[in-house]
Structures are given as C-alpha cells and as structure tokens.
Design an enzyme around this catalytic site. Structure first.
Site, mmCIF file in Angstrom:
data_model
loop_
_atom_site.group_PDB
_atom_site.id
_atom_site.type_symbol
_atom_site.label_atom_id
_atom_site.label_comp_id
_atom_site.label_asym_id
_atom_site.label_seq_id
_atom_site.Cartn_x
_atom_site.Cartn_y
_atom_site.Cartn_z
ATOM 1 N N LYS A 1 32.303 1.927 -29.964
ATOM 2 C CA LYS A 1 33.643 2.187 -29.419
ATOM 3 C C LYS A 1 34.402 3.011 -30.434
ATOM 4 O O LYS A 1 34.512 2.608 -31.588
ATOM 5 C CB LYS A 1 34.367 0.870 -29.183
ATOM 6 N N ASN B 1 36.245 -5.141 -36.547
ATOM 7 C CA ASN B 1 37.347 -4.170 -36.575
ATOM 8 C C ASN B 1 38.698 -4.772 -36.231
ATOM 9 O O ASN B 1 39.721 -4.169 -36.454
ATOM 10 C CB ASN B 1 37.045 -2.991 -35.635
ATOM 11 N N TYR B 2 38.692 -5.976 -35.696
ATOM 12 C CA TYR B 2 39.936 -6.543 -35.179
ATOM 13 C C TYR B 2 40.324 -7.765 -35.999
ATOM 14 O O TYR B 2 39.537 -8.701 -36.140
ATOM 15 C CB TYR B 2 39.716 -6.928 -33.710
ATOM 16 N N LYS C 1 45.961 9.224 2.579
ATOM 17 C CA LYS C 1 44.569 9.569 2.915
ATOM 18 C C LYS C 1 44.023 10.722 2.081
ATOM 19 O O LYS C 1 42.908 10.645 1.564
ATOM 20 C CB LYS C 1 44.472 9.895 4.403
ATOM 21 N N THR D 1 51.534 17.147 13.877
ATOM 22 C CA THR D 1 51.045 18.359 13.199
ATOM 23 C C THR D 1 51.906 19.582 13.549
ATOM 24 O O THR D 1 52.129 20.448 12.704
ATOM 25 C CB THR D 1 49.571 18.632 13.575
ATOM 26 N N ARG E 1 44.629 4.988 9.843
ATOM 27 C CA ARG E 1 43.308 4.414 10.123
ATOM 28 C C ARG E 1 42.503 4.105 8.857
ATOM 29 O O ARG E 1 41.480 3.442 8.919
ATOM 30 C CB ARG E 1 42.530 5.362 11.050
HETATM 31 C C1 UD1 Z 1 44.165 16.378 14.796
HETATM 32 C C2 UD1 Z 1 44.272 17.268 16.035
HETATM 33 C C3 UD1 Z 1 43.026 17.078 16.888
HETATM 34 C C4 UD1 Z 1 41.793 17.382 16.065
HETATM 35 C C5 UD1 Z 1 41.770 16.574 14.779
HETATM 36 C C6 UD1 Z 1 40.672 17.072 13.894
HETATM 37 C C7 UD1 Z 1 46.627 17.510 16.549
HETATM 38 C C8 UD1 Z 1 47.743 17.099 17.459
HETATM 39 N N1 UD1 Z 1 45.454 16.942 16.777
HETATM 40 O O1 UD1 Z 1 44.172 15.046 15.215
HETATM 41 O O2 UD1 Z 1 43.070 17.930 18.014
HETATM 42 O O3 UD1 Z 1 40.641 17.124 16.834
HETATM 43 O O4 UD1 Z 1 42.995 16.699 14.061
HETATM 44 O O5 UD1 Z 1 40.510 16.293 12.746
HETATM 45 O O6 UD1 Z 1 46.841 18.352 15.695
HETATM 46 N N2 UD1 Z 1 49.958 15.680 9.253
HETATM 47 C C9 UD1 Z 1 51.141 16.072 8.664
HETATM 48 N N3 UD1 Z 1 52.314 15.729 9.257
HETATM 49 C C10 UD1 Z 1 52.365 15.058 10.432
HETATM 50 C C11 UD1 Z 1 51.144 14.659 11.023
HETATM 51 C C12 UD1 Z 1 49.955 14.993 10.419
HETATM 52 O O7 UD1 Z 1 51.138 16.699 7.608
HETATM 53 O O8 UD1 Z 1 53.471 14.800 10.902
HETATM 54 C C13 UD1 Z 1 48.680 16.022 8.590
HETATM 55 C C14 UD1 Z 1 47.911 14.803 8.155
HETATM 56 O O9 UD1 Z 1 48.215 14.452 6.813
HETATM 57 C C15 UD1 Z 1 46.458 15.242 8.297
HETATM 58 C C16 UD1 Z 1 46.506 16.347 9.349
HETATM 59 O O10 UD1 Z 1 47.854 16.701 9.492
HETATM 60 O O11 UD1 Z 1 45.947 15.773 7.100
HETATM 61 C C17 UD1 Z 1 45.939 15.889 10.698
HETATM 62 O O12 UD1 Z 1 46.624 14.739 11.140
HETATM 63 P P1 UD1 Z 1 45.866 13.539 11.849
HETATM 64 O O13 UD1 Z 1 46.845 12.508 12.172
HETATM 65 O O14 UD1 Z 1 44.674 13.140 11.069
HETATM 66 O O15 UD1 Z 1 45.413 14.261 13.216
HETATM 67 P P2 UD1 Z 1 44.263 13.778 14.191
HETATM 68 O O16 UD1 Z 1 44.759 12.647 14.988
HETATM 69 O O17 UD1 Z 1 43.005 13.621 13.469
HETATM 70 CA CA CA Z 2 42.421 13.770 11.268
#
Ligand code: UD1
Ligand code: CA
Length: 483
Positions: free
Chosen positions: A362, A397-398, A32, A89, A25
């Site tokens: 500089k 200088n240059y 990010k 996650t 996004r």
């Molecule tokens: C997530 C939560 C949501 C919460 C929100 C808060 C889940 C399923 N959902 O959604 O309930 O309200 O955060 O901000 O957890 N990441 C990884 N590997 C992955 C996917 C994500 O490391 O495979 C990391 C991302 O880099 C990020 C974090 O996990 O830093 C959260 O991922 P993101 O996709 O932003 O989750 P949200 O959709 O915001």
């Molecule tokens: Ca998030």
C-alpha cells in the site's frame, strides 16, 4: 470531413443530445445516462462517438441530476440546455430552440440512452439527408420484440407516414416490428418551424418529438428512413436488463477490438475489459480477468486467471499471476506479481521486481530488482534496489493515530518474520536478522538483531521426565521392567 468542409455546398452540422430524463424504468437514484456501461457512463459513449465527426456545436439537454452530468462532461466543447420539467422529448427540443434559433444546416439529434451507435452509421444518416435534400432523415430497425419502442407506420407504397408511440398504438400497430430507435438528422430550420405544432394530447400527456414525422409528411416535407441491419447498435437502454444486454454486446465488441490489435484473449466470454482500458500487442489475457478504469497494459504481459486490475499501469513483459488484485498502482518492466498478491493505493513497483504470494503493498515504492516473495505487508514503505524482503515481514506503519514511513535502502536484506516499526530507516547494505522487531534506525552495512537471545537449557527434558517418574513410581517400574 475536411473534404466536405471545403465544398461550398456542404451544410453546417450541429448535434443535440437529450439527457434530461430520470429513467424511471431503471428504478435508480442515479440518472439513467450516468449508469456505467463497460466502465463509462451511457452519455459518454454517445459523446465519444460524436468525437469522430466534426460539428459546429454540440448541445446537451440536461435536467435530472444536471449538476453531476455537467461535471462529468465539463471541459468539452458542449453547450448545456437546462430542461427543468421533463415534459417529453419534443418539449426537450423545444427547450433548446432558443439556442438553435438562427442556425441552419443539419441537426443530428440523439438520445443519451443509445450508447452502442457507431459513428459510421451517424455519418451515413447525415449524408443521406444532405444528399437527398430531405427535411428529416431517421434510422429505423426491425426487431423481433419491438415492445417499448415507437413503431414506424408506412403508406401502402412503403413511404413513412408517422411514428406511433407504444402507449398510443392499436394492437395491430403494436405488431409492427419496424421501430424508431430515436436517431434523427433534421434540417434545422424545418425542425424549428415544426416544434410549435407539437401537442401533448396523447396517452402519456407528453410532447412527443416523434409527432414531427407526421407533421412533416402532412406538410409535404421530405422524410426519409435509413434502415440499419444490426438492431443492437441502435438499442435504447431503459432497464437494468437492457443494460446487461448492452454490456454483453459491447464487451464482445471490445474484446474483438483487442484481439484484432494483437492481444490474445483465451476465453473472451469471461474476460471483462472496460471501454477505457488500453492493451499493447502480444499480451495474453487468461480466463476470468477483469481490467477496469484507466488501466494500461504494456506489450507481452501475461495476466493469469481471476486477476482484477483497476486504474493501473503495467509496463511491458509483466506477469501478473493468478488471482492478484492491482489497484491504482504501477508495475515496471519484467516484474512478476502474484499469485494472490494485492497491490494498492499508489504502489509503484520498479523493473525486474518480484511481489509474490500473499504480499500486500500500500503506497509502497519498490525499486528495481527487489523482491518480497511471500506473506508480507509493505505499507507506506520505500524500498531501494536489490532488496530482499524475507517471508513474513511487516511494516508496522500505523501507531493508532498516524501512518508512518519505513525506508529500506539499496541492497538491504530483511530476514524472515521481521517487524519494522515505523518511522524507521534501514540504511544501505544492512542485514536484519530473522525474527527481529526493529524499532530504531539501522546504520549502513550493519547487522541488526532485535530479538531476545536464545536460551538453551541442556538436558531439561530429561530432568523433567525424571521428576515425573519419582511422583508416579508404579507406572515407571512397570515400564522399566518391560525394557
Ligand atoms: C423514445 C421515442 C420512441 C423510441 C425510443 C427509442 C419519443 C416520444 N419516443 O421513447 O419512439 O422508440 O425513444 O429508444 O421520443 N428526455 C429528455 N427530456 C424529456 C424526456 C426525455 O431529455 O422530457 C430524454 C431522456 O433523458 C432520454 C431520451 O430523451 O435520454 C429518450 O427518452 P425516453 O423516455 O427514454 O423515451 P422512450 O420512451 O424510450
Ligand atoms: Ca429510451
């Protein structure tokens, strides 16, 4: 912390940050968690907040642009876990389970895109889990526009039951304003045993970490929630609009910190101070000032409007007047810079010096008590003590290929509109006459005049007019007859 450590019952604490996602996004080629917020990448905000607490170990799950992330936070006591495919996650935590296996105690689990969280809140969360002997404690927040967040589903008795992701939520569930900010403290063993139960049968086709809430509550495990008052603190950043929102909030927090520490900020709404900057007390910051990077401002400095200072060090009692730019440079005590000055690329200005309007330096070193007050370029120059540089002086200088050095020793006087063609040295105590083009070294205590001698043709104009009169008799006689 030490108090807790000494108590036999105190559980061990670990931290895990998820930072493998791309952040679709954001519509960016940059991962990010690398996007800067008040001058620091998002992920570093989270890690800095963890610094205030003691952990046995800190783990970071990386994937997207992991090399850059590792480079950014290398050297810290961090263990990296590579998640090659970002399947959610829950999958990210599962990827970490090999490293977590065998550990017990508390696991603080956060996302790398939640930069405003405060360490006191994290401490409250961990303590809540530990004191209540809960398998999971998580933060919740009530927000006016909950879209994008997972919603908290409770029983009629208000106990937490599960979290539903927005994509999977019914219209009714979407109206719930209590959300999951993604800040959890798990009992490590319970977490590890629950991970295998996650499935990806949902709207996103991902393994949701949030499903663990329902897995736990159904198994009769204790899950508790810790509601926070300021939802801003736990906001996750998913888009550039949310990034700007967080920037506004954090900027206000930073400005308030400096004001509380004794810095005057005349119009905090227009002053941008990076999280990485330091300012000593009784300094005054005027409206529209930008202080960036590793900038340090000493005591009693005055920074007037529209100045931009980046990665620079100002000693105490320095004045930087309107609209000056100072980058990668240092300024000594009681010196005055600007208005409209430009110090760059490792310029080192000594004490009680003066760099005035429309002066650019500089890689220049200007020693104590020296002055370049107007319209001057000092590049690759070494200027001694008590030197006076006249208006319109230029160090050439240059030579088209190389940058050459100009040395101006102590007590030299450079007359206005002088070009110093480098490499060249003006030795101690010498004078250079105004309008000179100096191409050779000037020995000590001498006067150099390097311009063509003035020629005066006396009465030349009168002669010119007389000749013109001869050619145009009529007009002349008419004018003279009027006299
Ligand atoms: C997530 C939560 C949501 C919460 C929100 C808060 C889940 C399923 N959902 O959604 O309930 O309200 O955060 O901000 O957890 N990441 C990884 N590997 C992955 C996917 C994500 O490391 O495979 C990391 C991302 O880099 C990020 C974090 O996990 O830093 C959260 O991922 P993101 O996709 O932003 O989750 P949200 O959709 O915001
Ligand atoms: Ca998030």
């Amino acid at each position: 912390m030490n108090r807790r450590k000494s108590s036999a019952a105190a559980p061990k604490r670990y931290a895990l940050i998820l930072a493998a996602g791309k952040g679709k996004r954001m519509k960016s080629n940059l991962a990010k968690v690398l996007h800067p917020l008040c001058g620091r990448p998002l992920l570093l905000h989270v890690l800095n907040t963890l610094q205030a607490r003691e952990f046995q170990k800190k783990f970071v799950v990386v994937g997207h642009q992991s090399a850059r992330i590792r480079e950014l936070i290398s050297g810290d006591d961090i263990e990296f876990i590579e998640q090659n495919q970002q399947l959610g996650t829950g999958h990210a935590v599962r990827t970490a389970s090999a490293q977590l296996k065998g550990l017990s105690g508390s696991l603080l689990l956060l996302y790398g895109d939640t930069p405003l969280i405060q360490s006191s809140t994290l401490e409250r969360l961990m303590r809540a889990r530990e004191r209540n002997n809960a398998e999971l404690a998580l933060i919740t927040a009530s927000i006016e526009n909950p879209s994008g967040y997972g919603r908290v589903i409770r029983t009629p008795e208000q106990a937490i039951l599960r979290i539903v992701e927005e994509k999977d939520a019914t219209p009714e569930e979407r109206r719930i304003q209590e959300v999951n900010p993604g800040i959890y403290c798990f009992d490590l063993r319970s977490l590890l045993s629950g991970l295998s139960r996650l499935s990806s049968k949902n709207a996103a086709g991902e393994y949701y970490l949030t499903d663990l809430v329902e897995i736990f509550t159904r198994a009769g495990k204790k899950v508790i929630t810790l509601p926070v008052e300021t939802a801003r603190e736990v906001m996750g950043i998913n888009s550039r609009v949310e990034l700007a929102d967080a920037e506004l909030f954090l900027r206000a927090r930073i400005n308030q910190k400096w004001m509380a520490n004794g810095v005057t900020i005349l119009d905090p709404a227009t002053v941008l101070i990076d999280d990485t900057v330091e300012i000593k007390r009784d300094s005054v910051i005027y409206p529209g000032v930008l202080l960036e990077g590793a900038t340090r401002i000493g005591s009693r400095c005055i920074i007037r409007s529209y100045c931009h200072i980046q990665d620079s060090i100002l000693d105490s009692d320095v004045v930087v007047d309107h609209a000056s730019v100072v980058r990668h440079s240092r300024v000594g005590k009681h010196s005055r810079i600007g208005p409209f000055a430009h110090l760059r690329q490792n310029s080192i200005i000594g004490e009680h010096a003066r760099i005035g309007n429309f002066v650019e330096t500089k890689a220049a070193r200007v020693d104590t008590g020296s002055k370049a007050s107007h319209l001057t370029y000092l590049g690759d120059a070494e200027v001694g003590k008590r030197v006076n540089i006249g208006a319109g002086t230029i160090t050439c200088n240059y030579d088209g290929k190389r940058k050459n050095k100009t040395v101006i020793e102590d007590d030299v006087f450079i007359g206005s509109n002088t070009q110093l063609v480098a490499p060249v040295t003006i030795h101690k105590g010498s004078y250079v006459a105004a309008g000179s083009s100096v191409t050779e070294d000037v020995p000590p205590h001498s006067l150099a005049i390097a311009r063509s001698r003035q020629v005066v043709k006396e009465g030349w104009v009168r002669e010119k007019n007389k000749n013109a009169n001869h050619k145009d008799q009529g007009a002349t006689s008419e004018r003279s007859s009027k006299k």
